[in-house]
Design an enzyme around this catalytic site. Structure first.
Site, PDB file in Angstrom:
ATOM      1  N   LYS A  82       0.877  -1.119   0.014  1.00  0.00           N
ATOM      2  CA  LYS A  82       0.254   0.091  -0.147  1.00  0.00           C
ATOM      3  C   LYS A  82       0.927   1.126  -0.124  1.00  0.00           C
ATOM      4  O   LYS A  82       2.035   1.371   0.589  1.00  0.00           O
ATOM      5  CB  LYS A  82      -0.843   0.020   1.383  1.00  0.00           C
ATOM      6  CG  LYS A  82      -2.081   1.084   1.314  1.00  0.00           C
ATOM      7  CD  LYS A  82      -2.796   0.817   2.606  1.00  0.00           C
ATOM      8  CE  LYS A  82      -3.898   2.147   2.672  1.00  0.00           C
ATOM      9  NZ  LYS A  82      -4.622   1.768   3.995  1.00  0.00           N
ATOM     10  N   SER A 157      -9.125   3.127   2.682  1.00  0.00           N
ATOM     11  CA  SER A 157      -8.102   3.669   1.928  1.00  0.00           C
ATOM     12  C   SER A 157      -7.187   2.568   1.346  1.00  0.00           C
ATOM     13  O   SER A 157      -6.239   2.858   0.592  1.00  0.00           O
ATOM     14  CB  SER A 157      -7.045   4.447   2.735  1.00  0.00           C
ATOM     15  OG  SER A 157      -6.629   3.700   3.908  1.00  0.00           O
ATOM     16  N   SER A 181     -10.489   0.526   6.812  1.00  0.00           N
ATOM     17  CA  SER A 181      -9.614   0.890   5.312  1.00  0.00           C
ATOM     18  C   SER A 181      -9.298  -0.491   4.720  1.00  0.00           C
ATOM     19  O   SER A 181      -9.106  -0.221   3.508  1.00  0.00           O
ATOM     20  CB  SER A 181      -8.384   1.586   5.678  1.00  0.00           C
ATOM     21  OG  SER A 181      -8.782   2.890   6.051  1.00  0.00           O
TER      22      SER A 181
END
Length: 478
Positions: A82, A157, A181
Site C-alpha cells: 500500500k 483507503s 480501510s
C-alpha cells in the site's frame, strides 16, 4: 501459462517449490496484466517492474540451488504494498501530491517481514490522501474503480489493494485498516479483508501507533490465502507499544483453519448479530440486510448459536471518533506543501488544530469508556455478525459531490457505520464476500471476535467459505 492468476497464492507457492512454475513466469504474468488492465482500474500508483523482474530472477536462482525446506514460505510469489507503507527506495506518496517525491530509505516492518518470507514486490497500490477518505480519488492519477463496474468506487483507503486482488493483478496484497480501510474495500471489491488484533502486526519502525487504531493486514481472494499472508506478517517485533498475541496452538493461522467451530468447553460458538449502524443514523440497504440474514442462517447450519444482540455502540460516538481520527491524520507538513493537499485533507487538519491536547485526552477517555462498555456487553459472545457497509455500492465522486468536506465525512460515516469501532477496541474483524446483489455486485458481511482470537475468527470464515464458496465469482475485468 496464460491462467496463472487463476491460481490461489497457496497453489502458487506449492508450484514454485515443486519447480513447476518459476518466480519469473509469475512476475512477468502479473506485470503484463497490470500493464494491460490497470489503466482502466487505477489500482496501482507505482509499478516497480524492473526491480520485480530482478527479484524474481534472484528468487528463481534460489529455487534451483536450494532444497525445498530451505525456501521461505512465500518464495517467489508476487505481492503489492500500500502507498501508505514505507518501502525502501520506492516512492511512498501517501496518496498526496504534497508527498509525491517521498522515497523512504527504510522498509516498514511489515514490508521487511514479507520480503524475508520471499515475496516479489510489484509496486505500490493506490490509497486515498493520507488514508483519510473511504474512496481512492487523488491528484496523483486516475481514481480507483471497482473491478466489477467502472464508475463505482473501490473503497478506501486500501482501495487499490482490494481492486488489484479482485482483478487478478496480484494474488494477494498488504493493506492497512484505521477505520475500516481494509474491510470497506474488501466488501466493495468482493475479496477477503482482515483487520488483525491490535499488536499482532507491527507498525514499526517509524510510526506513531495512533493509539493502536490502525493495523496492517492482508487482502486476498480466499481465507486461506489471507491466513498464509497473515502468518508472514504476524511476527512479534521488539519495542512495539502493544502486546503481540501468541500464535495459535496449531502453529500457524493457516493450520488453524480446520479447527472445530466450538468453544474450549465443547459448547457451540455464540454469534451475536445486529444490523443497527454504530457511527451514524442511516438506513441499511435491503439487499445488504438479506445477505446478512442468510449468513446468520448459514452459521446456524454450521453449528453456531446465532442470536440478536443490541448494538454495542451508540451513534453518538461517531463525531467523537471523527475528531480523534482528524487529530491522528494531521501529520506534520511544511507550509509550502499544504496548498497541494485536497480540500478534505485541509479540512481535517483545520479541525484537528481546534482540538487541544487536553481535548484529545478527553475524547480518548470517552471513546475508551464506550469501548469498555461494549466489550463488557459482549463478554459472552464469541463473534459479532454485522454488514460491512450500509450500501451495496456508490459511484465515484459520491463523497465529494456536495463540495463540502464536512458533508464528505458525514456521508462516509453513513456509508460505513459498522467498521471503525473495532479499531477502537482492537478486536480482530474480517469482511467476507459471501453475497451478491441482484445485478451481480459483491456484498460483504463482517465478523468480529475477541482480542487475540484471530485464529478462531479465520476458522469460522474458512468454514463459511467452504459452505458458500465465492472464489469462482470474478469481475468482468478478470
Amino acid at each position: 501459462m496464460s491462467d496463472l492468476h487463476e491460481l490461489t497464492a497457496i497453489e502458487q507457492t506449492a508450484l514454485v517449490r515443486a519447480r513447476t512454475i518459476s518466480p519469473v513466469e509469475l512476475a512477468d504474468h502479473y506485470l503484463d496484466r497490470i500493464d494491460r488492465l490497470d489503466r482502466a482500474l487505477g489500482s496501482f500508483v507505482t509499478v516497480t517492474a524492473d526491480a520485480a523482474r530482478a527479484a524474481a530472477k534472484e528468487a528463481e536462482a534460489r529455487v534451483v540451488r536450494s532444497a525445498v525446506d530451505e525456501l521461505p514460505p512465500l518464495h517467489g510469489v508476487p505481492i503489492a504494498f500500500k502507498d501508505l507503507t514505507a518501502t525502501a527506495g520506492v516512492p511512498t506518496k501517501f496518496g498526496s501530491l504534497a508527498l509525491a517525491d517521498n522515497v523512504p530509505p527504510f522498509d516498514a516492518d511489515v514490508v521487511k517481514l514479507l520480503n524475508e518470507a520471499g515475496v516479489v514486490g510489484l509496486g505500490k497500490t493506490t490509497t486515498s490522501e493520507l488514508g483519510i477518505s473511504l474512496s481512492c480519488e487523488t491528484e496523483l492519477g486516475p481514481p480507483t474503480h471497482s473491478p466489477w463496474r467502472p464508475g463505482l468506487m473501490a473503497g478506501g483507503s486500501s482501495g487499490g489493494a482490494a481492486a488489484a486482488v479482485a482483478a487478478g493483478l496480484v494474488p494477494f496484497a498488504q493493506g492497512s485498516d484505521g477505520a475500516g480501510s481494509l474491510r470497506v474495500p474488501a466488501a466493495l471489491c468482493g475479496v477477503v479483508g482482515v483487520k488483525p488484533s491490535r499488536g499482532l502486526v507491527s507498525h514499526g519502525p517509524l510510526h506513531s501507533g495512533m493509539f493502536g487504531m490502525p493495523i496492517n493486514g492482508p487482502v486476498a481472494r480466499t481465507v486461506a490465502d489471507a491466513a498464509l499472508l497473515l502468518d508472514a506478517m504476524a511476527v512479534a517485533m521488539p519495542g512495539e507499544p502493544y502486546f503481540c498475541p501468541p500464535p495459535p496452538p496449531e502453529g500457524s493461522y493457516l493450520a488453524a483453519l480446520h479447527r472445530p467451530l466450538r468453544r474450549a468447553d465443547g459448547r457451540p460458538l455464540r454469534v451475536g448479530r445486529h444490523a443497527e449502524p454504530l457511527l451514524a443514523e442511516t438506513v441499511v440497504d435491503p439487499e445488504v440486510l438479506g445477505v446478512w440474514e442468510r449468513t446468520g442462517k448459514l452459521l446456524e447450519s454450521l453449528g453456531c448459536e446465532v442470536f440478536d444482540v443490541p448494538a454495542p455502540f451508540d451513534p453518538s460516538i461517531g463525531p467523537l471518533f471523527q475528531q480523534v481520527f482528524s487529530v491522528l491524520s494531521a501529520m506534520p507538513m511544511p507550509p509550502s506543501r499544504e496548498r497541494l493537499l485536497q480540500p478534505l485533507t485541509r479540512h481535517v487538519r483545520a479541525e484537528a488544530a481546534k482540538v487541544s491536547a487536553v481535548g484529545v485526552l478527553g475524547i480518548l477517555s470517552q471513546l475508551q469508556n464506550a469501548a469498555r462498555a461494549a466489550m463488557r456487553a459482549l463478554a459472552d459472545v464469541d463473534l459479532v455478525l454485522t454488514p460491512t457497509v450500509a450500501d451495496v455500492a456508490v459511484p465515484l465522486g459520491y463523497f465529494t459531490e456536495p463540495g463540502d468536506p464536512a458533508e464528505h465525512l458525514a456521508r462516509q460515516r453513513r456509508f460505513s457505520p459498522f467498521c471503525a469501532p473495532y479499531n477502537l477496541t482492537g478486536q480482530p474483524a474480517v469482511s467476507l464476500p459471501v453475497g451478491q446483489s441482484g445485478d451481480g455486485l459483491p456484498i460483504g458481511v463482517m465478523l468480529a471476535a475477541h482480542q487475540g482470537e484471530d485464529a478462531m475468527l479465520l476458522a469460522v470464515s474458512a468454514e463459511l467459505e467452504r459452505a458458500a464458496p465465492w472464489v469462482d465469482r470474478k469481475p468482468p475485468v478478470w
